[in-house]
Design an enzyme around this catalytic site. Structure first.
Site, mmCIF file in Angstrom:
data_model
loop_
_atom_site.group_PDB
_atom_site.id
_atom_site.type_symbol
_atom_site.label_atom_id
_atom_site.label_comp_id
_atom_site.label_asym_id
_atom_site.label_seq_id
_atom_site.Cartn_x
_atom_site.Cartn_y
_atom_site.Cartn_z
ATOM 1 N N ASP A 1 0.930 -1.008 0.024
ATOM 2 C CA ASP A 1 -0.107 0.123 -0.029
ATOM 3 C C ASP A 1 0.844 1.274 -0.199
ATOM 4 O O ASP A 1 1.557 1.462 1.070
ATOM 5 C CB ASP A 1 -1.119 0.115 1.315
ATOM 6 C CG ASP A 1 -2.214 1.141 1.214
ATOM 7 O OD1 ASP A 1 -1.983 1.805 0.251
ATOM 8 O OD2 ASP A 1 -2.980 0.936 2.069
ATOM 9 N N ILE B 1 0.267 4.365 0.213
ATOM 10 C CA ILE B 1 -0.146 5.340 1.186
ATOM 11 C C ILE B 1 -1.041 4.521 2.269
ATOM 12 O O ILE B 1 -2.265 4.361 1.455
ATOM 13 C CB ILE B 1 -0.611 6.746 0.954
ATOM 14 C CG1 ILE B 1 0.504 7.430 0.120
ATOM 15 C CG2 ILE B 1 -0.819 7.513 2.201
ATOM 16 C CD1 ILE B 1 0.052 8.907 -0.277
ATOM 17 N N ASP B 2 -0.812 4.211 3.276
ATOM 18 C CA ASP B 2 -1.988 3.588 4.166
ATOM 19 C C ASP B 2 -2.409 4.789 4.888
ATOM 20 O O ASP B 2 -1.721 5.341 5.705
ATOM 21 C CB ASP B 2 -1.536 2.599 4.778
ATOM 22 C CG ASP B 2 -2.884 1.621 5.716
ATOM 23 O OD1 ASP B 2 -3.694 1.509 4.974
ATOM 24 O OD2 ASP B 2 -2.747 1.707 6.933
ATOM 25 N N THR C 1 -4.898 7.324 3.944
ATOM 26 C CA THR C 1 -5.049 8.238 2.773
ATOM 27 C C THR C 1 -5.807 9.416 3.208
ATOM 28 O O THR C 1 -5.519 10.720 2.975
ATOM 29 C CB THR C 1 -5.496 7.796 1.355
ATOM 30 O OG1 THR C 1 -4.515 7.027 0.693
ATOM 31 C CG2 THR C 1 -5.608 8.992 0.346
#
Ligand code: 2AM
Ligand code: CA
Length: 298
Positions: free
Chosen positions: A94, A96-97, A99
């Site tokens: 991921d 960006i976890d 977001t």
């Protein structure tokens, strides 16, 4: 192929370098600056930005160059053809976890990069550049926070005396407008928190599945229960957690063994005996107010 402990450590080192040198600065620089330029995915609270896609390409390019034989599944480039996770080494990423946190500038967004082999998470790197927290682990090599061994304090585990991460998530169809998942989640929260139910010490929410997993790995939280998130949200944190003696089972009752893409998870900390972890899990499941069902659930 079965990767050796040393090979796993080498992969961990590559992911750490990628996270801290290439991804972290971009994540930090752009946090809070995308409020006028995000898009919706499944619905108007499931958000994505150009930075999510840009970071995924950076990661994909580096990992494809370094490990051309490994499979790659990333949140932003994923297609239905990637649905089956084979036994082969597979990066599950991921970019960006968290977001929504990233868009709002709330400092709990991170990059989350995991590797599974034979379906088991064997390497995990989670980096939050805003708080400079780098969690990293590989199977058999232990877990670390910024290079220091990560070990939860030994403390008795009991449901009533626990704090648990609970998230509202982005699927919030309620009542007759959709499936039952959102209502089951709310009823479960009520049962856990109420003085007529589990009466747990409290609930917390980082807004990032990977950060929640790392909080459980650290022992700050006793557990994290989730329905609706994806393999890339939990894969890295899962490895970090198991390396600290924690355990991941299904979010639905009696699911002791689940695949990484189950989409419903209960993560429980280490620092306690396996029998007390299992007792905690069974007691937790007694509060789950129905059966969560998600598309492509294992
Ligand atoms: P994201 O930031 O990558 O979208 C919030 O509950 C956490 O779960 C975040 O880590 C979020 O990831 C992830 N998540 C993604 N989709 C979700 C869903 N449909 N339901 C619940 N959580 C979801
Ligand atoms: Ca994401």
């Amino acid at each position: 192929m079965v990767l050796s402990k040393q090979e796993l450590k080498n992969i961990e080192t590559v992911l750490v370098e990628l996270a801290t040198k290439e991804v972290g600065p971009v994540l930090k620089e752009n946090a809070g600056k995308m409020f006028d330029s995000f898009d919706d995915k499944a619905n108007q609270v499931d958000l994505v930005t150009a930075i999510d896609k840009q970071i995924e390409q950076t990661i994909l390019k580096r990992l494809k160059a370094e490990y051309p034989d490994f499979h790659f599944i990333g949140e932003e480039s994923y297609t239905s053809a990637d649905r089956e996770i084979s036994d082969a080494p597979t990066f599950i990423v991921d970019p960006i976890d968290g977001t929504t946190n990233f868009i709002h500038g709330y400092p709990y967004s991170c990059t989350s990069m995991g590797l599974v082999e034979k379906g088991v998470p064997v390497v995990g790197v989670v980096y939050n550049p805003h708080l400079n927290q780098l969690y990293h682990a590989s199977q058999g090599n232990g877990a670390f926070l910024n290079g220091e061994p990560l070990k939860p304090v030994e403390r008795p585990l009991g449901l009533q005396r626990s704090i648990i991460a609970l998230e509202s998530g982005s699927e919030r169809s309620s009542g007759s407008s959709g499936d039952d998942n959102f209502d089951i989640k709310q009823a479960t929260y009520r049962s856990l928190l109420s003085d007529q139910g589990g009466y747990i010490h409290g609930s917390r929410s980082c807004g990032s599945a990977a950060m929640n997993m790392c909080m459980v790995a650290s022992g700050y939280l006793d557990a994290y229960w989730e329905g609706g998130c994806w393999a890339w949200d939990v894969c890295a944190g899962w490895c970090i957690l198991t390396e600290t003696g924690g355990k991941v089972v299904g979010g639905n009752a009696n699911e002791w063994k689940i695949p990484v893409d189950e989409r419903c998870y209960l993560a429980v900390r280490g620092g306690a005996s396996e029998s007390s972890q299992d007792k905690f899990i069974e007691e937790f499941w007694s509060h789950v107010a129905g059966k969560l069902k998600y598309f492509w659930q294992g």
